[in-house]
Design a protein around this motif. Structure first.
Motif, short mmCIF file in Angstrom:
data_model
loop_
_atom_site.label_atom_id
_atom_site.label_comp_id
_atom_site.label_asym_id
_atom_site.label_seq_id
_atom_site.Cartn_x
_atom_site.Cartn_y
_atom_site.Cartn_z
N HIS A 38 0.82 -1.22 0.00
CA HIS A 38 0.00 0.00 0.00
C HIS A 38 0.85 1.27 0.00
O HIS A 38 0.40 2.30 -0.47
CB HIS A 38 -1.00 0.01 1.15
N CYS A 39 2.07 1.19 0.48
CA CYS A 39 2.94 2.38 0.49
C CYS A 39 3.30 2.83 -0.92
O CYS A 39 3.50 4.02 -1.16
CB CYS A 39 4.20 2.11 1.30
N PHE A 40 3.38 1.88 -1.84
CA PHE A 40 3.67 2.23 -3.23
C PHE A 40 2.53 3.02 -3.86
O PHE A 40 2.72 3.71 -4.85
CB PHE A 40 3.94 0.96 -4.06
N TRP A 41 1.33 2.90 -3.30
CA TRP A 41 0.16 3.60 -3.82
C TRP A 41 -0.21 4.82 -3.00
O TRP A 41 -0.62 5.84 -3.56
CB TRP A 41 -1.04 2.64 -3.89
N THR A 42 -0.13 4.73 -1.66
CA THR A 42 -0.52 5.87 -0.83
C THR A 42 0.48 7.02 -0.96
O THR A 42 0.08 8.18 -0.87
CB THR A 42 -0.68 5.49 0.65
N MET A 74 -12.08 13.22 0.73
CA MET A 74 -11.39 12.54 -0.35
C MET A 74 -10.03 12.01 0.09
O MET A 74 -9.64 10.90 -0.27
CB MET A 74 -11.21 13.52 -1.52
N ILE A 75 -9.34 12.79 0.89
CA ILE A 75 -8.02 12.37 1.38
C ILE A 75 -8.17 11.17 2.31
O ILE A 75 -7.50 10.16 2.16
CB ILE A 75 -7.30 13.54 2.07
N GLY A 76 -9.07 11.29 3.29
CA GLY A 76 -9.24 10.22 4.27
C GLY A 76 -9.82 8.94 3.68
O GLY A 76 -9.26 7.85 3.85
N ILE A 77 -10.94 9.07 2.99
CA ILE A 77 -11.60 7.89 2.43
C ILE A 77 -10.76 7.29 1.31
O ILE A 77 -10.66 6.06 1.19
CB ILE A 77 -13.01 8.25 1.95
N GLY A 78 -10.13 8.14 0.51
CA GLY A 78 -9.28 7.64 -0.56
C GLY A 78 -8.09 6.84 -0.04
O GLY A 78 -7.77 5.78 -0.57
N ALA A 79 -7.45 7.35 1.01
CA ALA A 79 -6.30 6.63 1.58
C ALA A 79 -6.74 5.29 2.16
O ALA A 79 -6.08 4.26 1.95
CB ALA A 79 -5.63 7.47 2.65
N LEU A 80 -7.86 5.28 2.88
CA LEU A 80 -8.37 4.01 3.42
C LEU A 80 -8.74 3.04 2.31
O LEU A 80 -8.50 1.84 2.42
CB LEU A 80 -9.56 4.27 4.33
N GLY A 81 -9.33 3.57 1.24
CA GLY A 81 -9.68 2.73 0.10
C GLY A 81 -8.46 2.12 -0.56
O GLY A 81 -8.46 0.93 -0.89
N VAL A 82 -7.43 2.93 -0.76
CA VAL A 82 -6.20 2.42 -1.37
C VAL A 82 -5.59 1.33 -0.49
O VAL A 82 -5.20 0.27 -0.99
CB VAL A 82 -5.18 3.57 -1.59
N ILE A 83 -5.56 1.55 0.79
CA ILE A 83 -4.99 0.56 1.71
C ILE A 83 -5.82 -0.72 1.69
O ILE A 83 -5.28 -1.83 1.62
CB ILE A 83 -4.88 1.13 3.14
N ALA A 84 -7.15 -0.59 1.74
CA ALA A 84 -8.01 -1.77 1.75
C ALA A 84 -7.85 -2.61 0.48
O ALA A 84 -7.79 -3.83 0.54
CB ALA A 84 -9.46 -1.34 1.91
N VAL A 85 -7.76 -1.95 -0.65
CA VAL A 85 -7.65 -2.68 -1.91
C VAL A 85 -6.27 -3.30 -2.07
O VAL A 85 -6.15 -4.46 -2.47
CB VAL A 85 -7.96 -1.74 -3.12
N THR A 86 -5.23 -2.59 -1.74
CA THR A 86 -3.88 -3.12 -1.99
C THR A 86 -3.43 -4.13 -0.96
O THR A 86 -2.55 -4.93 -1.23
CB THR A 86 -2.84 -1.97 -2.03
N GLU A 87 -4.03 -4.16 0.22
CA GLU A 87 -3.63 -5.14 1.24
C GLU A 87 -4.34 -6.49 1.06
O GLU A 87 -4.02 -7.44 1.74
CB GLU A 87 -3.93 -4.59 2.64
N ARG A 88 -5.30 -6.56 0.16
CA ARG A 88 -6.04 -7.80 -0.03
C ARG A 88 -5.16 -8.93 -0.55
O ARG A 88 -5.34 -10.07 -0.19
CB ARG A 88 -7.20 -7.58 -0.98
#
Length: 93
Positions: A38-42, A74-88
């Motif tokens: 997720h760090c590569f995306w966040t 957008m910042i908060g929900i987007g970051a959580l979304g990126v983390i949720a998707v990439t950690e799967r």
């Protein structure tokens, strides 16, 4: 970022942009160090959001009267979304 939410343009714009650049740089450094997916995306996400904050703060892009609230969400929900998707698929590359 929460501390300056009710303040005026120059302070809010630069604190938000500075915080996002700091978080983006930390994520990219962490991605290089430990390889968390997720760090590569966040990291890039936070850096792009810093540009959006600057453009809204200086009136280049008008997000309306509720623009700062939209950006915060957008910042908060987007970051959580990126983390949720990439950690799967696993935490590390």
């Amino acid at each position: 970022m929460f501390a300056v939410f009710g303040s005026v343009h120059p302070a809010k714009t630069w604190v938000w942009a500075g915080a996002l650049v700091w978080m983006g740089a930390a994520c990219l450094w962490n991605a290089r160090r430990c390889g968390r997916r997720h760090c590569f995306w966040t990291g890039p996400y936070f850096l792009v959001m810093a540009l959006v904050v600057l453009t809204h703060g200086y009136g280049v892009v008008d997000l309306g009267s509720q623009g700062w609230k939209w950006l915060g969400g957008m910042i908060g929900i987007g970051a959580l979304g990126v983390i949720a998707v990439t950690e799967r698929g696993g935490k590390y590359l």
